[in-house]
Scaffold this active site. Structure first.
Site, PDB file in Angstrom:
ATOM      1  CG  ASP A   1      26.611 -12.294  10.064  1.00  0.00           C
ATOM      2  OD1 ASP A   1      27.682 -12.401  10.660  1.00  0.00           O
ATOM      3  OD2 ASP A   1      25.723 -13.166  10.100  1.00  0.00           O
TER       4      ASP A   1
ATOM      5  CE  LYS B   1      24.887 -17.204  10.888  1.00  0.00           C
ATOM      6  NZ  LYS B   1      25.983 -16.594  10.123  1.00  0.00           N
TER       7      LYS B   1
HETATM    8  N1  LIG Z   1      34.159 -11.838   6.999  1.00  0.00           N
HETATM    9  C1  LIG Z   1      33.168 -12.432   7.633  1.00  0.00           C
HETATM   10  O1  LIG Z   1      32.860 -12.129   8.791  1.00  0.00           O
HETATM   11  C2  LIG Z   1      32.338 -13.451   6.911  1.00  0.00           C
HETATM   12  C3  LIG Z   1      31.061 -13.783   7.380  1.00  0.00           C
HETATM   13  C4  LIG Z   1      30.325 -14.720   6.663  1.00  0.00           C
HETATM   14  C5  LIG Z   1      30.862 -15.320   5.529  1.00  0.00           C
HETATM   15  N2  LIG Z   1      32.096 -14.954   5.129  1.00  0.00           N
HETATM   16  C6  LIG Z   1      32.696 -15.536   3.912  1.00  0.00           C
HETATM   17  O2  LIG Z   1      31.855 -15.200   2.822  1.00  0.00           O
HETATM   18  C7  LIG Z   1      31.842 -16.270   1.882  1.00  0.00           C
HETATM   19  C8  LIG Z   1      30.401 -16.673   1.581  1.00  0.00           C
HETATM   20  O3  LIG Z   1      29.805 -17.184   2.748  1.00  0.00           O
HETATM   21  P1  LIG Z   1      28.295 -17.721   2.767  1.00  0.00           P
HETATM   22  O4  LIG Z   1      27.995 -18.080   4.157  1.00  0.00           O
HETATM   23  O5  LIG Z   1      27.399 -16.795   2.045  1.00  0.00           O
HETATM   24  O6  LIG Z   1      28.443 -19.063   1.904  1.00  0.00           O
HETATM   25  P2  LIG Z   1      27.295 -19.806   1.070  1.00  0.00           P
HETATM   26  O7  LIG Z   1      25.979 -19.600   1.695  1.00  0.00           O
HETATM   27  O8  LIG Z   1      27.812 -21.171   0.845  1.00  0.00           O
HETATM   28  O9  LIG Z   1      27.285 -19.015  -0.345  1.00  0.00           O
HETATM   29  C9  LIG Z   1      28.400 -19.034  -1.185  1.00  0.00           C
HETATM   30  C10 LIG Z   1      28.085 -18.253  -2.453  1.00  0.00           C
HETATM   31  O10 LIG Z   1      29.263 -18.261  -3.245  1.00  0.00           O
HETATM   32  C11 LIG Z   1      28.956 -18.827  -4.518  1.00  0.00           C
HETATM   33  N3  LIG Z   1      30.120 -19.534  -5.002  1.00  0.00           N
HETATM   34  C12 LIG Z   1      30.777 -20.558  -4.401  1.00  0.00           C
HETATM   35  N4  LIG Z   1      31.820 -20.945  -5.145  1.00  0.00           N
HETATM   36  C13 LIG Z   1      31.816 -20.157  -6.248  1.00  0.00           C
HETATM   37  C14 LIG Z   1      32.633 -20.089  -7.396  1.00  0.00           C
HETATM   38  N5  LIG Z   1      33.685 -20.903  -7.566  1.00  0.00           N
HETATM   39  N6  LIG Z   1      32.328 -19.166  -8.328  1.00  0.00           N
HETATM   40  C15 LIG Z   1      31.277 -18.340  -8.185  1.00  0.00           C
HETATM   41  N7  LIG Z   1      30.459 -18.363  -7.101  1.00  0.00           N
HETATM   42  C16 LIG Z   1      30.738 -19.269  -6.151  1.00  0.00           C
HETATM   43  C17 LIG Z   1      27.770 -19.737  -4.273  1.00  0.00           C
HETATM   44  O11 LIG Z   1      27.097 -19.962  -5.475  1.00  0.00           O
HETATM   45  P3  LIG Z   1      26.028 -21.153  -5.621  1.00  0.00           P
HETATM   46  O12 LIG Z   1      24.852 -20.767  -4.793  1.00  0.00           O
HETATM   47  O13 LIG Z   1      25.762 -21.162  -7.075  1.00  0.00           O
HETATM   48  O14 LIG Z   1      26.705 -22.399  -5.105  1.00  0.00           O
HETATM   49  C18 LIG Z   1      26.976 -18.873  -3.292  1.00  0.00           C
HETATM   50  O15 LIG Z   1      26.299 -17.869  -3.975  1.00  0.00           O
HETATM   51  C19 LIG Z   1      32.672 -17.387   2.506  1.00  0.00           C
HETATM   52  O16 LIG Z   1      33.968 -17.325   2.002  1.00  0.00           O
HETATM   53  C20 LIG Z   1      32.720 -17.052   3.973  1.00  0.00           C
HETATM   54  O17 LIG Z   1      33.895 -17.502   4.599  1.00  0.00           O
HETATM   55  C21 LIG Z   1      32.853 -14.038   5.790  1.00  0.00           C
END
Ligand SMILES: NC(=O)c1ccc[n+]([C@@H]2O[C@H](COP(=O)([O-])OP(=O)(O)OC[C@H]3O[C@@H](n4cnc5c(N)ncnc54)[C@H](OP(=O)(O)O)[C@@H]3O)[C@@H](O)[C@H]2O)c1
Length: 300
Positions: free
Chosen positions: A119, A83
């Site tokens: 998104d 990406k």
């Molecule tokens: N519905 C949809 O179309 C869609 C689209 C995109 C993503 N998503 C979902 O959205 C979520 C985030 O995606 P992303 O791409 O942003 O992932 P990412 O870039 O890995 O970011 C994850 C975020 O969650 C935090 N985090 C992870 N584990 C945690 C915990 N146990 N407690 C508190 N904070 C925590 C991380 O904190 P740190 O930075 O401190 O590690 C970071 O801020 C995922 O579950 C993904 O499947 C859904």
């Protein structure tokens, strides 16, 4: 790169021929992508002579050079890990995608490859679809990763909300997102620590968005990033996690009387916007939604 799926061509849809336009998702892995099912169902429904495939790509530069050489290539969905890296292979990138720092959609406009990100704008469309106005609202984000960034920039760009509160567990990531959002935006942006936020501060927010993986199937199902005492009936709660459909956060939110928006809506509407960019036609939203729901159910 290798094709990961087959194409079904029911009788009412054009069979792939010399005029078929190609769309695809590129990433690694892509084997579990729901996009081929959703987009092919939409192409069949609209009778468009398009196909959508999934390609596992390890060599992005070669992939992009190859796609550029294909006359029938119309567009891409781009997923992890490409990406960000894909930006260098595009001719134009929308200001929103530049601010977010990544692209999830490519459109081939007569040989010029245009990159954008759906998104965040897709999520705004999901709120609109749910009849939720974001105008003048205070929006709380739990999480500071790529998905939070995409949606927060789309919100800031829309100028609809009054305030955005970014909460995370890693202070440097919170600070970076807050600083980036403040740059050139009229929306007020604040940051804080997810684990030690005053419940009254959270309760004062109109919309709560979980942008962490907390609550996800086979990851932390049954857990929530948002304490139950942050929730009350005048709020709208959106969980980006889409497996399971009703996460712990959404169950808590329903019990508290909140309006809820499941993660499936984001997945759906980012694809709806992609379809519209590639085809110039209104997407068959109901068919895409049904396909997505069926695919998610059969995957559980
Ligand atoms: N519905 C949809 O179309 C869609 C689209 C995109 C993503 N998503 C979902 O959205 C979520 C985030 O995606 P992303 O791409 O942003 O992932 P990412 O870039 O890995 O970011 C994850 C975020 O969650 C935090 N985090 C992870 N584990 C945690 C915990 N146990 N407690 C508190 N904070 C925590 C991380 O904190 P740190 O930075 O401190 O590690 C970071 O801020 C995922 O579950 C993904 O499947 C859904």
């Amino acid at each position: 790169m290798c094709a990961m799926n087959t194409i079904d061509a029911p009788t009412n849809a054009p069979r792939p021929d010399a005029h078929t336009r190609l769309c695809a998702v590129i990433g690694n892995p892509v084997a579990h992508s729901l996009s081929p099912a959703m987009h092919n169902a939409a192409f069949r429904e609209t009778g468009l002579n398009y196909v959508y495939l999934a390609f596992k790509v390890t060599h992005l530069e070669g992939c992009m050079a190859g796609l550029r050489a294909l006359d029938g290539f119309r567009g891409l969905s781009v997923t992890i890990p490409h990406k960000m890296d894909i930006l260098q292979y595009l001719d134009e990138v929308t200001p929103l995608a530049r601010s977010v720092g990544c692209v999830n959609t490519v459109v081939n406009a007569e040989g010029r490859l245009l990159g954008t990100i759906t998104d965040g704008t897709g999520t705004l469309r999901a709120f609109e679809h749910a009849g939720v106005s974001l105008e003048g609202k205070t929006i709380l984000f739990a999480g500071t990763g790529g998905a939070a960034r995409a949606v927060a920039f789309a919100l800031a760009d829309s100028r609809l909300p009054r305030e955005i509160l970014v909460l995370g567990r890693t202070p440097s990531r919170v600070a970076r997102l807050v600083e980036d959002l403040r740059h050139g935006s009229r929306v007020r942006v604040h940051g804080g620590d997810l684990g030690s936020t005053d419940p009254d501060r959270a309760r004062a927010c109109d919309v709560i968005i979980n942008a962490t993986p907390m609550g996800m199937f086979r990851h932390s199902e049954g857990e929530s990033s948002v304490p139950r005492d942050w929730l009350h009936a005048s709020q709208v709660v959106f969980d980006m996690v889409y497996r399971p459909r009703l996460t712990k956060l959404l169950q808590d939110a329903e019990e508290a009387g909140c309006r809820i928006i499941p993660g499936l809506e984001m997945l759906l509407f980012q694809a709806v916007l992609q379809f519209e960019l590639w085809t110039g036609q209104k997407a068959p939203e109901a068919v895409m939604r049904n396909t997505l729901q069926r695919a998610l159910q059969s995957d559980l």
